[in-house]
Design a protein around this motif. Sequence first.
Motif, short mmCIF file in Angstrom:
data_model
loop_
_atom_site.label_atom_id
_atom_site.label_comp_id
_atom_site.label_asym_id
_atom_site.label_seq_id
_atom_site.Cartn_x
_atom_site.Cartn_y
_atom_site.Cartn_z
N CYS A 1 -12.38 57.01 75.70
CA CYS A 1 -11.72 56.70 74.42
C CYS A 1 -11.95 57.83 73.42
O CYS A 1 -11.11 58.10 72.56
CB CYS A 1 -12.28 55.40 73.82
N LEU A 2 -13.09 58.47 73.52
CA LEU A 2 -13.42 59.59 72.62
C LEU A 2 -12.51 60.78 72.87
O LEU A 2 -12.30 61.61 71.99
CB LEU A 2 -14.89 59.98 72.82
N GLY A 3 -11.95 60.86 74.05
CA GLY A 3 -11.05 61.96 74.38
C GLY A 3 -11.54 62.78 75.56
O GLY A 3 -10.95 63.79 75.91
N HIS A 4 -12.63 62.33 76.17
CA HIS A 4 -13.23 63.11 77.24
C HIS A 4 -12.48 62.98 78.57
O HIS A 4 -12.92 63.53 79.57
CB HIS A 4 -14.69 62.72 77.44
N LEU B 1 -17.29 54.15 67.32
CA LEU B 1 -16.34 54.54 68.36
C LEU B 1 -15.40 53.38 68.62
O LEU B 1 -15.81 52.32 69.10
CB LEU B 1 -17.11 54.91 69.65
N LEU B 2 -14.13 53.56 68.25
CA LEU B 2 -13.16 52.49 68.43
C LEU B 2 -12.62 52.51 69.86
O LEU B 2 -12.40 53.57 70.43
CB LEU B 2 -12.00 52.65 67.45
N ALA B 3 -12.40 51.33 70.40
CA ALA B 3 -11.85 51.24 71.75
C ALA B 3 -10.37 51.57 71.73
O ALA B 3 -9.65 51.17 70.81
CB ALA B 3 -12.06 49.84 72.29
N ASP B 4 -9.94 52.31 72.72
CA ASP B 4 -8.52 52.53 72.92
C ASP B 4 -8.04 51.39 73.84
O ASP B 4 -8.45 51.33 75.00
CB ASP B 4 -8.32 53.89 73.59
N GLN C 1 -5.59 50.96 75.50
CA GLN C 1 -4.93 51.41 76.74
C GLN C 1 -5.81 52.35 77.57
O GLN C 1 -5.32 53.00 78.49
CB GLN C 1 -3.62 52.11 76.37
N CYS C 2 -7.09 52.41 77.24
CA CYS C 2 -8.00 53.29 77.98
C CYS C 2 -8.06 52.85 79.45
O CYS C 2 -8.23 51.68 79.75
CB CYS C 2 -9.40 53.22 77.37
#
Lengths: 274, 69
Positions: free
Chosen positions: A197-200, A259-262, A264-265
């Motif tokens: 979710c952070l973009g990793h 840290l917000l959950a995505d 659609q992650c």
Amino acid sequence: MATKLTTSAKLITSANHSSPAALQSPLPDQQFLYYSRQLLLPDWSEQRQLQLQQKKVLIVGMGGLGCPAATYLAGAGVGWLLLADGDKVELSNLPRQTLFRVSDIGLNKAEAAAATLQQLNPFIRIDALSQMLDEAELVRRIAWADLVLDCSDNLATKLAINRICQQQQRCWLGASASGYQGYSWLINPASGGCLECLGHQQPLLPGGCLQQGVYTPLVGQLGLQLASMALQQLANGRRRRSFVQIYQHHQQQFSQCQLLADPQCKCCGVTADV
Amino acid sequence: MSEKIDIYLNGDRLQVAVGIDLQQLQQQFAADQQVAIALNTEIMPRRCWPERVLQARDQVLIFNLVAGG
């Protein structure tokens, strides 16, 4: 791939416990003395110390992050530390990987760190895994641990730990640093949000300490943060929401962000329940 | 001349156009880097960036994603 497990048994004194299961109450005199400054803290007690002695922590990576984190977890009295690293100590590691000395160059990092830490605290158990952990080994070791610290230096390992902790619904901590950039995190799968979710999830640009260097005190600071967060997590068992602490070099400060959950992650995609 | 608002980007005060969203801000200030963005102490999922229009006095942190240790 078989994993070599080394116990620094020869360094363990007769006063030591062979496993965290050996709960004693009250603390033996030598241990009371060893932990005396910590025991003076208003929210600490012999009972809390004994509870910490029952905890098992897996630290993946014994570099610039893992060395300080392991040092302070050992000093605080976490009962069983399992250190994993397949690399050997090199001269360029010594400025920031403070468990190693010139005489350790060429030795496996996990084994050398375990030997030093056992000298620091003979009252706990410290084991070394001297290989890089593959997926199956990570699954097994993460299931064993009460808490996992990701101190690795590569994205593949971080994403594997993220995925496995999500599958096992295990709270975990980690950090990452390169150049003057760095951040640490606590991820609680129950509260939503994960490393992807952070973009990793995106392949990162070539970087890391080998290409960009690293600000020596930064990895130390991040490692200490991990130790402090781990002690809080182990002692209180608090189910905190996932967060990231971002280092801002120019201000010489850390900013804590949720840290917000995505939704659609592909990794978590969970509904928060904390 | 378009209307402007004040925001804080990585601690520094900055004037940006009214209506600018996080995606546009990232393209303007960190286009070549792989980054994450925190808006008012919440890290925003990347797919939300085009939907989040900045307001006056918003505090934005843009930081590089790194993998080292």
